[in-house]
Scaffold this active site. Structure first.
Site, mmCIF file in Angstrom:
data_model
loop_
_atom_site.group_PDB
_atom_site.id
_atom_site.type_symbol
_atom_site.label_atom_id
_atom_site.label_comp_id
_atom_site.label_asym_id
_atom_site.label_seq_id
_atom_site.Cartn_x
_atom_site.Cartn_y
_atom_site.Cartn_z
ATOM 1 N N TYR A 474 0.826 -1.218 0.000
ATOM 2 C CA TYR A 474 0.000 0.000 0.000
ATOM 3 C C TYR A 474 0.851 1.256 0.000
ATOM 4 O O TYR A 474 0.559 2.205 0.722
ATOM 5 C CB TYR A 474 -0.944 -0.040 1.207
ATOM 6 C CG TYR A 474 -2.044 -1.072 1.025
ATOM 7 C CD1 TYR A 474 -3.242 -0.731 0.398
ATOM 8 C CD2 TYR A 474 -1.874 -2.385 1.434
ATOM 9 C CE1 TYR A 474 -4.247 -1.673 0.210
ATOM 10 C CE2 TYR A 474 -2.866 -3.334 1.243
ATOM 11 C CZ TYR A 474 -4.052 -2.970 0.631
ATOM 12 O OH TYR A 474 -5.047 -3.889 0.427
ATOM 13 N N GLU A 512 -2.643 -7.634 -3.187
ATOM 14 C CA GLU A 512 -3.374 -6.450 -2.729
ATOM 15 C C GLU A 512 -2.573 -5.205 -3.052
ATOM 16 O O GLU A 512 -1.343 -5.198 -2.914
ATOM 17 C CB GLU A 512 -3.620 -6.482 -1.206
ATOM 18 C CG GLU A 512 -4.704 -7.437 -0.780
ATOM 19 C CD GLU A 512 -5.038 -7.353 0.716
ATOM 20 O OE1 GLU A 512 -4.810 -6.300 1.331
ATOM 21 O OE2 GLU A 512 -5.532 -8.361 1.247
HETATM 22 N N1 CKX Z 1 -5.005 -6.191 3.887
HETATM 23 C C1 CKX Z 1 -1.977 -3.485 5.477
HETATM 24 C C2 CKX Z 1 -5.998 -7.155 4.335
HETATM 25 C C3 CKX Z 1 -7.356 -6.726 3.910
HETATM 26 C C4 CKX Z 1 -7.633 -5.281 4.291
HETATM 27 C C5 CKX Z 1 -6.592 -4.383 3.671
HETATM 28 C C6 CKX Z 1 -6.945 -2.911 3.917
HETATM 29 C C7 CKX Z 1 -5.292 -4.843 4.346
HETATM 30 C C8 CKX Z 1 -4.106 -3.974 4.290
HETATM 31 C C9 CKX Z 1 -3.081 -4.385 5.314
HETATM 32 O O1 CKX Z 1 -8.297 -7.584 4.485
HETATM 33 O O2 CKX Z 1 -8.923 -4.922 3.967
HETATM 34 O O3 CKX Z 1 -6.570 -2.391 4.938
HETATM 35 O O4 CKX Z 1 -7.631 -2.320 3.108
#
Ligand code: CKX
Length: 605
Positions: A474, A512
């Site tokens: 991110y 992600e």
């Molecule tokens: N990752 C830093 C797992 C997802 C969350 C996502 C978010 C995170 C980010 C972890 O289940 O929704 O925070 O948007």
């Protein structure tokens, strides 16, 4: 070995499967008086709710929506007399997170884990040509000894509340279909298939487990119903001449008919739709049928208005239409195995699935998304209770692989999402989980887990277990967002250079990346949360993805906005969706559509 078959319920010449979906009686049990008061024989009151569905979003009372504890369901089911002599089962697609099943007042079974099927065998106690009462006590509390991990706290008014270590609402209940089944006492129990391509032909190796000793016959039919191959015996090979392969968006399905025979009489018949395809990792390449592929798609959730995490066939259809429209070819079933019908749809539509076990929240923090970005070490696996958690995790891996292994769409197993990997204690835990998956999957599909932001070279002790390195990153959101995007890019490249320097000779994918964006928010120049910023963020990340040859896939977080626990970081849910929760596009959807339609399937191949 599991003590019930994971095969999907089907009606064939020898089997019956009758849906028990519909309105079920329902009762919350905050005081845990159900057993004492005889609810196992039938629930008090007249309250009814639909199955499949999460119970939370039907009601207007917050105490119900936030309820943590026991919840009871009841339904009468008529069992036909002509089923006598068969094995009679009640099959739950899932009960979140654990359940005890009572039929006609007797406890039949219990099951732990909220996202995989289980059966209650009622053969010995069922009443034929009569109504039978099925009562289920579901419990939706979160613990650190089961996956997904979390806590259940008690508020000062005595009410319990779920505190997930993960970022999705604790939707629960009977969220998937329930079936009443009649299966022959000697029946097909399990099917293993593996594929080998030999020029234009294919070899389909198989092993069939049955509950008896009678011989087994197999017939492979093509999509038009023509006989394509035959074999006899519980283990062997089907030789398929001029095999039509299962490919991305060109999904050809054969029908495998398995019969247990007693001379000329069919004891049991089961049919499975199968796709002939191979999957492997070679160096930094992911190969489907020997050809390199690049993943484009989403991390998703089963999540929609009103029914929550309940399987919704209309939402499923819409989601696949949107994924086709945008040029996606894949999805990760973040953060739990989805309803079986979704895999069937992916098989038909030619989508690739990374199938994820519900091992999420293995990071000791209620806000892992914030704390991971600070580099904080949370030492999750050091707990005294870790061995209990590991057993629950291994069981879920076993159930998931048993359930999903024959879907051509399933190309990889994701064995954890964003665990803490910063301490040595994680290593033996990972070893057991990864070895288990390898042992159970005859196709030896690639295994992976999604690395949280602080799992970077020098910190992460566990990436070596992955056949595909899957990163959740991110930069530009949790790390240096907004006007600092330029610095986010620099840090992002620095991390990718560090991975490159390790020379792992493995494919990397992003499972992600994303930025929260309000569907109605526009701002020029951009600010974080605006649609303009989501696009700028994506332009930056796409540039980075294109700079490294070993990056072989991008699955954005998330397909659609979804519900989470309320809090100061979530505006009625996580808004990183490319689509709104109502499945309408944000501006970024058009940017992704352009990119994904242009990127060839063998991009960087
Ligand atoms: N990752 C830093 C797992 C997802 C969350 C996502 C978010 C995170 C980010 C972890 O289940 O929704 O925070 O948007």
């Amino acid at each position: 070995m599991l003590n019930y078959s994971m095969l999907y319920p089907k009606t064939t010449v020898s089997r019956r499967a009758v849906s028990m979906d519909g309105m079920w009686k329902f009762h919350l049990d905050a005081m845990e008086i159900g057993e004492k008061e005889g609810w196992t024989e039938g629930l008090p009151g007249e309250e009814r709710i639909p199955v499949p569905a999460s119970f939370q979003d039907f009601y207007t009372e917050k105490d119900i929506r936030e309820y943590a504890g026991d919840l009871w369901y009841e339904k009468d089911v008529f069992v036909p007399g002509e089923w006598e002599g068969k094995q009679i089962l009640v099959r739950f697609g899932a009960a979140t997170h654990r359940a005890s099943v009572y039929v006609n007042g007797l406890k039949i079974t219990e099951h732990e884990g909220g996202f995989l099927p289980f059966c209650a065998d009622v053969t010995e106690i069922v009443r034929y040509n009569a109504h039978n009462k099925v009562v289920v006590k579901v419990n939706n509390e979160l613990t650190v000894t089961n996956i997904p991990c979390g806590e259940t706290i008690t508020l000062s008014n005595g009410k319990k509340m779920a505190k997930p270590y993960f970022d999705f609402f604790n939707y629960s209940g009977l969220q998937r279909s329930v079936y009443l089944m009649a299966v022959p006492k000697e029946s097909v129990f399990d099917i293993d298939l593996d594929y080998e391509l030999c020029g234009d032909d294919a070899k389909v190796s198989y092993e069939i487990k049955t509950t008896g000793e009678h011989p087994v016959q197999l017939t492979l039919l093509d999509a038009e119903g023509n006989k394509t191959a035959e074999a006899e015996g519980k283990k062997g090979v089907l030789n398929v001449r001029n095999a039509r392969l299962w490919n991305v968006h060109d999904a050809y399905l054969y029908r495998l008919v398995i019969r247990i025979m007693d001379e000329n009489e069919v004891i049991d018949e089961y049919e499975e739709e199968i796709g002939i395809r191979t999957v492997e990792v070679q160096g930094t390449k992911i190969l489907l049928n020997g050809k390199p592929i690049y993943l484009k798609g989403f991390g998703k959730h089963e999540d929609s208005d009103v029914v929550g995490r309940g399987f919704n066939i209309g939402v499923m259809k819409r989601d696949f239409e949107l994924m086709k429209w945008i040029g996606a070819n894949s999805l990760r079933t973040s953060h739990y195995p989805y309803s079986e019908e979704i895999y069937q749809m992916a098989d038909r539509e030619g989508f690739l699935i990374i199938d994820e076990v519900p091992a999420v929240g293995l990071f000791a923090s209620l806000m892992n998304f914030m704390e991971a970005s600070t580099g904080k070490k949370t030492a999750f696996f050091e707990k005294e209770t870790t061995p209990i958690l590991l057993q629950a995790h291994l069981k879920a891996v076993e159930e998931m692989i048993a359930r999903d292994k024959n879907h051509p769409s399933v190309i990889a197993w994701s064995l954890l999402n964003e665990p803490d990997t910063s301490s040595k204690a994680a290593v033996p835990y990972f070893k057991e989980v990864f070895e288990k998956a390898h042992e159970l999957d005859v196709q030896k599909r690639p295994r992976t887990f999604a690395l949280i932001m602080n799992s970077v070279p020098g910190v992460c002790q566990c990436y070596q277990f992955s056949d595909i390195i899957a990163l959740n990153r991110y930069y530009g959101w949790y790390v240096k967002g907004g006007y600092e995007l330029v610095d986010a890019e620099e840090l992002f490249r620095k991390e990718m250079d560090a991975w490159k320097d390790l020379n792992l000779d493995k494919p990397f994918i992003f499972t992600e990346y994303g930025a929260d964006t309000l569907g109605e928010e526009h701002k020029l120049p951009s600010v974080m949360w605006s649609q303009e910023y989501q696009k700028e963020y994506l332009e930056m990340t796409n540039k980075v993805f294109d700079s490294y040859d070993f990056i072989k896939g991008e699955q954005i977080w998330n397909f659609a906005d979804f519900q989470t626990t309320e809090g100061i970081l979530r505006v009625n849910g996580n808004k990183k969706g490319v689509f709104t929760r109502q499945r309408q596009p944000k501006d970024a959807a058009y940017l992704l559509k352009k990119r994904w339609e242009e990127l060839p399937l063998d991009y960087k191949g």
